[in-house]
Design a protein around this motif. Structure first.
Motif, PDB file in Angstrom:
ATOM      1  N   MET A   1     -31.521  65.098 -53.563  1.00 50.56           N
ATOM      2  CA  MET A   1     -31.091  63.636 -53.693  1.00 50.56           C
ATOM      3  C   MET A   1     -31.555  63.214 -54.890  1.00 50.56           C
ATOM      4  O   MET A   1     -32.387  63.548 -55.630  1.00 50.56           O
ATOM      5  CB  MET A   1     -32.146  62.920 -52.655  1.00 50.56           C
ATOM      6  CG  MET A   1     -32.293  63.379 -51.175  1.00 50.56           C
ATOM      7  SD  MET A   1     -30.639  62.976 -50.269  1.00 50.56           S
ATOM      8  CE  MET A   1     -30.526  61.166 -50.171  1.00 50.56           C
ATOM      9  N   ILE A   2     -30.407  62.394 -55.399  1.00 47.41           N
ATOM     10  CA  ILE A   2     -30.476  62.106 -56.974  1.00 47.41           C
ATOM     11  C   ILE A   2     -31.172  60.596 -57.071  1.00 47.41           C
ATOM     12  O   ILE A   2     -31.839  60.273 -57.956  1.00 47.41           O
ATOM     13  CB  ILE A   2     -29.076  61.983 -57.509  1.00 47.41           C
ATOM     14  CG1 ILE A   2     -28.515  63.332 -57.542  1.00 47.41           C
ATOM     15  CG2 ILE A   2     -29.055  61.379 -58.912  1.00 47.41           C
ATOM     16  CD1 ILE A   2     -27.330  63.461 -57.785  1.00 47.41           C
ATOM     17  N   THR A   3     -30.774  59.702 -56.019  1.00 49.39           N
ATOM     18  CA  THR A   3     -31.347  58.340 -56.194  1.00 49.39           C
ATOM     19  C   THR A   3     -31.535  57.744 -54.729  1.00 49.39           C
ATOM     20  O   THR A   3     -31.616  58.590 -53.920  1.00 49.39           O
ATOM     21  CB  THR A   3     -30.262  57.267 -56.491  1.00 49.39           C
ATOM     22  OG1 THR A   3     -29.257  57.150 -55.290  1.00 49.39           O
ATOM     23  CG2 THR A   3     -29.404  57.747 -57.705  1.00 49.39           C
ATOM     24  N   PRO A   4     -32.499  56.779 -54.521  1.00 47.32           N
ATOM     25  CA  PRO A   4     -32.828  56.220 -53.241  1.00 47.32           C
ATOM     26  C   PRO A   4     -31.433  55.998 -52.568  1.00 47.32           C
ATOM     27  O   PRO A   4     -30.406  55.768 -53.536  1.00 47.32           O
ATOM     28  CB  PRO A   4     -33.614  55.217 -53.341  1.00 47.32           C
ATOM     29  CG  PRO A   4     -34.094  55.128 -54.884  1.00 47.32           C
ATOM     30  CD  PRO A   4     -32.963  55.925 -55.682  1.00 47.32           C
ATOM     31  N   VAL A   5     -31.430  55.805 -51.105  1.00 43.32           N
ATOM     32  CA  VAL A   5     -30.084  55.621 -50.496  1.00 43.32           C
ATOM     33  C   VAL A   5     -30.354  54.380 -49.756  1.00 43.32           C
ATOM     34  O   VAL A   5     -31.309  54.222 -48.860  1.00 43.32           O
ATOM     35  CB  VAL A   5     -30.026  56.689 -49.420  1.00 43.32           C
ATOM     36  CG1 VAL A   5     -28.719  56.170 -48.616  1.00 43.32           C
ATOM     37  CG2 VAL A   5     -29.819  57.915 -50.154  1.00 43.32           C
ATOM     38  N   PRO A   6     -29.543  53.113 -49.903  1.00 39.72           N
ATOM     39  CA  PRO A   6     -28.534  53.262 -50.865  1.00 39.72           C
ATOM     40  C   PRO A   6     -28.818  53.258 -52.305  1.00 39.72           C
ATOM     41  O   PRO A   6     -29.563  52.387 -52.722  1.00 39.72           O
ATOM     42  CB  PRO A   6     -27.621  51.880 -50.259  1.00 39.72           C
ATOM     43  CG  PRO A   6     -28.745  50.853 -49.947  1.00 39.72           C
ATOM     44  CD  PRO A   6     -29.653  51.857 -49.381  1.00 39.72           C
ATOM     45  N   GLY A   7     -28.092  53.765 -53.231  1.00 36.89           N
ATOM     46  CA  GLY A   7     -28.139  53.942 -54.455  1.00 36.89           C
ATOM     47  C   GLY A   7     -27.614  52.734 -55.115  1.00 36.89           C
ATOM     48  O   GLY A   7     -27.046  51.898 -54.757  1.00 36.89           O
ATOM     49  N   PRO A   8     -27.765  52.624 -56.581  1.00 41.33           N
ATOM     50  CA  PRO A   8     -27.432  51.580 -57.526  1.00 41.33           C
ATOM     51  C   PRO A   8     -25.727  51.516 -57.071  1.00 41.33           C
ATOM     52  O   PRO A   8     -25.380  50.291 -56.993  1.00 41.33           O
ATOM     53  CB  PRO A   8     -27.448  51.787 -58.762  1.00 41.33           C
ATOM     54  CG  PRO A   8     -28.118  53.368 -58.713  1.00 41.33           C
ATOM     55  CD  PRO A   8     -28.524  53.653 -57.423  1.00 41.33           C
ATOM     56  N   ARG A   9     -24.942  52.534 -57.139  1.00 46.80           N
ATOM     57  CA  ARG A   9     -23.352  52.276 -57.165  1.00 46.80           C
ATOM     58  C   ARG A   9     -23.257  51.646 -55.662  1.00 46.80           C
ATOM     59  O   ARG A   9     -22.166  50.996 -55.501  1.00 46.80           O
ATOM     60  CB  ARG A   9     -22.736  53.585 -57.217  1.00 46.80           C
ATOM     61  CG  ARG A   9     -22.983  54.284 -58.677  1.00 46.80           C
ATOM     62  CD  ARG A   9     -21.621  55.256 -59.224  1.00 46.80           C
ATOM     63  NE  ARG A   9     -20.242  54.546 -58.783  1.00 46.80           N
ATOM     64  CZ  ARG A   9     -19.332  55.169 -58.558  1.00 46.80           C
ATOM     65  NH1 ARG A   9     -19.369  56.553 -58.661  1.00 46.80           N
ATOM     66  NH2 ARG A   9     -18.141  54.465 -58.355  1.00 46.80           N
TER      67      ARG A   9
ATOM     68  N   ILE B   1     -31.440  63.399 -44.836  1.00 45.25           N
ATOM     69  CA  ILE B   1     -30.768  63.519 -43.366  1.00 45.25           C
ATOM     70  C   ILE B   1     -30.487  62.476 -42.858  1.00 45.25           C
ATOM     71  O   ILE B   1     -31.347  61.308 -42.940  1.00 45.25           O
ATOM     72  CB  ILE B   1     -31.999  63.932 -42.431  1.00 45.25           C
ATOM     73  CG1 ILE B   1     -32.666  65.025 -42.662  1.00 45.25           C
ATOM     74  CG2 ILE B   1     -31.735  63.963 -40.837  1.00 45.25           C
ATOM     75  CD1 ILE B   1     -32.069  66.348 -42.402  1.00 45.25           C
ATOM     76  N   LEU B   2     -29.077  62.188 -42.284  1.00 46.98           N
ATOM     77  CA  LEU B   2     -28.675  61.183 -41.925  1.00 46.98           C
ATOM     78  C   LEU B   2     -28.490  61.118 -40.124  1.00 46.98           C
ATOM     79  O   LEU B   2     -27.866  62.102 -40.031  1.00 46.98           O
ATOM     80  CB  LEU B   2     -27.269  60.943 -42.360  1.00 46.98           C
ATOM     81  CG  LEU B   2     -26.450  59.477 -42.001  1.00 46.98           C
ATOM     82  CD1 LEU B   2     -27.157  58.388 -42.580  1.00 46.98           C
ATOM     83  CD2 LEU B   2     -25.152  59.413 -42.423  1.00 46.98           C
ATOM     84  N   ILE B   3     -29.168  60.018 -39.848  1.00 42.93           N
ATOM     85  CA  ILE B   3     -29.506  60.251 -38.452  1.00 42.93           C
ATOM     86  C   ILE B   3     -29.371  58.585 -37.608  1.00 42.93           C
ATOM     87  O   ILE B   3     -29.539  58.036 -38.316  1.00 42.93           O
ATOM     88  CB  ILE B   3     -30.702  60.905 -37.857  1.00 42.93           C
ATOM     89  CG1 ILE B   3     -30.710  61.450 -36.356  1.00 42.93           C
ATOM     90  CG2 ILE B   3     -31.969  60.233 -38.116  1.00 42.93           C
ATOM     91  CD1 ILE B   3     -31.461  62.519 -35.893  1.00 42.93           C
ATOM     92  N   GLY B   4     -28.932  58.991 -36.505  1.00 42.62           N
ATOM     93  CA  GLY B   4     -28.899  57.473 -35.804  1.00 42.62           C
ATOM     94  C   GLY B   4     -29.694  56.937 -34.747  1.00 42.62           C
ATOM     95  O   GLY B   4     -30.788  57.866 -34.496  1.00 42.62           O
TER      96      GLY B   4
ATOM     97  N   GLY C   1     -23.837  60.030 -55.569  1.00 35.67           N
ATOM     98  CA  GLY C   1     -24.125  61.549 -55.586  1.00 35.67           C
ATOM     99  C   GLY C   1     -25.031  62.518 -54.762  1.00 35.67           C
ATOM    100  O   GLY C   1     -25.259  63.702 -55.094  1.00 35.67           O
ATOM    101  N   ASN C   2     -25.745  61.821 -53.975  1.00 35.15           N
ATOM    102  CA  ASN C   2     -26.415  62.382 -52.876  1.00 35.15           C
ATOM    103  C   ASN C   2     -25.840  62.960 -51.591  1.00 35.15           C
ATOM    104  O   ASN C   2     -24.789  62.768 -51.643  1.00 35.15           O
ATOM    105  CB  ASN C   2     -27.396  61.085 -52.275  1.00 35.15           C
ATOM    106  CG  ASN C   2     -28.043  60.185 -53.303  1.00 35.15           C
ATOM    107  OD1 ASN C   2     -29.010  60.934 -54.006  1.00 35.15           O
ATOM    108  ND2 ASN C   2     -27.975  59.008 -53.328  1.00 35.15           N
ATOM    109  N   VAL C   3     -26.449  64.135 -51.355  1.00 33.52           N
ATOM    110  CA  VAL C   3     -26.030  64.655 -50.281  1.00 33.52           C
ATOM    111  C   VAL C   3     -26.647  64.708 -49.034  1.00 33.52           C
ATOM    112  O   VAL C   3     -27.902  65.060 -49.177  1.00 33.52           O
ATOM    113  CB  VAL C   3     -25.748  66.208 -50.809  1.00 33.52           C
ATOM    114  CG1 VAL C   3     -24.959  67.079 -49.823  1.00 33.52           C
ATOM    115  CG2 VAL C   3     -25.186  66.413 -52.151  1.00 33.52           C
ATOM    116  N   LEU C   4     -26.255  64.144 -47.823  1.00 39.20           N
ATOM    117  CA  LEU C   4     -26.987  64.334 -46.678  1.00 39.20           C
ATOM    118  C   LEU C   4     -26.550  65.026 -45.483  1.00 39.20           C
ATOM    119  O   LEU C   4     -25.238  65.194 -45.373  1.00 39.20           O
ATOM    120  CB  LEU C   4     -27.022  62.728 -46.195  1.00 39.20           C
ATOM    121  CG  LEU C   4     -27.578  61.801 -47.013  1.00 39.20           C
ATOM    122  CD1 LEU C   4     -26.626  60.956 -48.045  1.00 39.20           C
ATOM    123  CD2 LEU C   4     -28.358  60.810 -46.494  1.00 39.20           C
TER     124      LEU C   4
END
Lengths: 456, 456
Positions: A1-9, A417-420, A45-48
């Protein structure tokens, strides 16, 4: 993880999008070009690790080589660039595609299918097939009267009949008016929209662990089944009889509520006794994630359901139906596009991969491994997580309350981790069919870490 | 033409397909691999000049090189293989795509847009935007009550309001329950389906030639407008007020019925006076075929319509809306997919071609040429064809009766012209935006020949 999610972009894009439409449901902007397999990239650039897969839709992961190949195959090009009015001018390979793809994975005992666009319109047209079947039987062979043919154009009786579909509290079937009439989950889906007053029954709320609550759960299911019977009798009496019962094999959006094979077998029996059809909504549960290709295969029903709508992982919408539900005239189940052959070109590749890699058994096996991890978490965090349950990888676990659940989801997202969520305080697992034991390990580690952080 | 249409290969395929679904609406099986431009191939090797284009959907013809190119572009691949849950996880280029493609061709004065899947679900969600707007204004700023939030889950008042949409006899807006409630064309669309009892007004039936019937036509439009006013007052009085008026700029399926700018201007005025929204259904009329990009641009409305649903030639569904119709919460206008970015990748190419080749002016010019051909036919076959009318190439001509019209369509098909019908006895023209004068010549020759053969 590069930034918090959601990141600035992502945040910048959300702000731009909000000039064009409401963005209240946007989580972040995704980078689908780089997403691969079980991993979703975002624009920062984050990967989940994706365990929710675009609301349970991505069957064999992102950018699967076989999907890329299907896109490039010369014999598929026409399906992408020349979308036909399928009901009027089907393509030359259409019969073979229906047979090789959709009928090859049809629910046991079903050999009729109609394509559609999405889940909601599959429900809408399934309902129409049921209404036509019901009225045809009511008419007992006589053709529609002149008055029926004329009055239906004005939305008036007798051509517009007072007939209904019974649905369940906690059921979710879609957002168009007919599908929404069967949906009873959150106000955000329903408030301010006119809807028909149709019968709604309670859906069982089982107690876990199942093996320790057998008697109570049977009583709960009987309570619900009795209410179904009573509602059907009542609605018949007030002149708005139930033409069909709509049910999910597992109530997904409503909180991953399960019921036993006994419940569904009895429901089918009640439907038959009342001359009503059984609509088994497999939009979210179908296509292999439950350890069977169709979730209702777990129920050993004496005979197939009458109509089985599908969408999501199947990439195209549509519904299977029994012969008796085939319309007797053309143009009755019909839309401009009536489906999309390009989606069937993709599903063709998906079905091949599912069969070659035995993915239905994969979800059964990985599901067992996931469940053992969830049981372990229940032991470790009693009072915080409970009621782990699932069929294959279509699994869920409850939290003590919504606030803790939502915090856990947020914290897991920050750790990749992306989960619902679903229901009031439930976490739902909807990974791809390619999800493996080592992905479960990644999840369990982070879940453990997040739960321990939430423990005060 | 090599065989009759449908030929033996088509007939064999129809027979195979009928084991799987109803085939009553199938005309023949098409060979889309070989279809090109304005010409549709069938599986028996016949070539037809296509003037109905998959129910008015193929904007720049079959297998256009720019569509083939869009399919192969590396930057479009992800949109085809990784279909996102757009409302939650939009792709990185989504804002730009909405701006560059959908907003670049937005109706004048409109700068909000929501994508959907198809025409019907665009109407369904347009209606929902109207209902939310209407109830928000009714509530006058107060938040929904606990009772509203709770009762809507059971389809009951007050959360489920009694509000309606006014539509027109002869209107067609789609086949799902909410869209079907506004549809009043043929029984085959409507019979046996439960529907709400909502107000339906007459749509003007103008007399041709227009310039000789000015006074009568104005009276006819005033009669319809007065009935709209009366219905809205009546429905308000019985506690089921009209939240919106749904109208097509040209009633297509209903018989290519036109009304004047005066009619639509007054309709907008009536809507405003009654605090109702104006839904202008441009599903069939939008995207350039009328000599304007949007048909309602012909009406010089004092301000834009409130919501403008689109689909068909636009390749994706969706609707434009005014700022006031933007939902105030997320997740309210939402589906699993909420559209399909791969269709927008194709529409991107289509919009480029329309702009580069000035295709909107092309339909205006070719439409005039087509009309002059139709006027000539009316002179040559008086009593058989009449009432030629159109905007651009969205044109029509009436026959003396349905039987003669249907025979003409059948005979033209045998001579290589594929064309559609609408209403009771109307022939409708829906060619691609690439249709040229020499195509009109081919049509007119064969039309002349067929009409002369039908003359006894």
């Amino acid at each position: 993880m590069i930034t918090p999610v959601p990141g600035p972009r992502s945040q910048k894009l959300v702000s731009q999008l909000s000039d064009i439409q409401n963005t209240g449901a946007v989580q972040f902007f995704a980078d689908y070009d780089h997403s691969l397999g079980n991993y979703l990239f975002d624009v920062d650039g984050n990967v989940l690790l994706d365990m929710f897969t675009q609301i349970a839709t991505i069957p064999i992961g992102y950018s699967h080589p076989r999907l890329m190949e299907a896109l490039r195959k010369p014999e598929n090009i026409a399906s992408f660039v020349n979308r036909p009015a399928l009901g009027a001018l089907p393509p030359s390979n259409w019969v073979n595609k229906l047979k090789d793809v959709l009928l090859a994975v049809a629910p046991p005992g079903m050999n009729h299918v109609q394509t559609m666009q999405c889940g909601a319109c599959s429900i809408e047209h399934s309902q129409k097939a049921i209404f036509m079947w019901y009225q045809r039987h009511r008419r007992g062979g006589r053709p529609p009267s002149e008055e029926e043919l004329r009055s239906c154009l004005s939305n008036l009786e007798p051509g517009t009949p007072k007939i209904s579909v019974l649905s369940f509290y906690g059921g979710f079937h879609g957002r168009t008016m007919g599908a929404l009439a069967l949906t009873h989950t959150k106000w955000v889906h329903k408030l301010d929209f006119p809807q028909p007053d149709w019968p709604i029954a309670p859906f069982p709320r089982l107690k876990y662990p199942l093996e320790e609550n057998t008697r109570e759960n049977r009583e709960e299911e009987d309570r619900c089944l009795n209410e179904v019977r009573e509602l059907m009798d009542k609605w018949a009496k007030i002149g708005n009889p139930v033409a069909g019962i709509a049910v999910e094999p597992v109530q997904c959006e409503g909180g991953d509520n399960h019921a036993s094979p006994y419940f569904f077998q009895t429901l089918q029996k009640i439907a038959k006794e009342h001359d009503a059809a059984l609509l088994m909504d497999e939009v979210q549960t179908g296509c292999g994630s439950t350890g069977k290709f169709w979730a209702h295969e777990h129920f050993n029903l004496p005979q197939p359901p009458d109509v089985v709508p599908f969408a999501k992982k199947m990439m195209t919408g549509g519904f299977y139906f029994k012969q008796d539900f085939k319309p007797t005239e053309g143009n009755r189940i019909f839309t401009t596009w009536t489906g999309d052959p390009s989606k069937l070109s993709m599903l063709d590749a998906v079905v091949d991969v599912i069969q070659e890699e035995d993915l239905v058994n994969n979800t059964a096996r990985v599901g067992r491994y996931l469940m053992s991890g969830l049981y372990e978490m229940q032991k470790r965090y009693p009072g915080m997580v409970m009621n782990a349950r699932g069929l294959g990888t279509l699994a869920a676990i409850d939290f003590c309350d919504a606030e803790t659940r939502d915090k856990a989801i947020y914290n897991m997202k920050q750790k990749g981790i992306l989960i619902g969520s679903c229901g009031e305080k439930t976490l739902r697992f909807r990974p791809t069919l390619m999800f493996q034991e080592h992905h479960v390990d990644i999840f369990t580690d982070i879940f453990d870490n997040v739960l321990s952080g939430l423990k005060k």
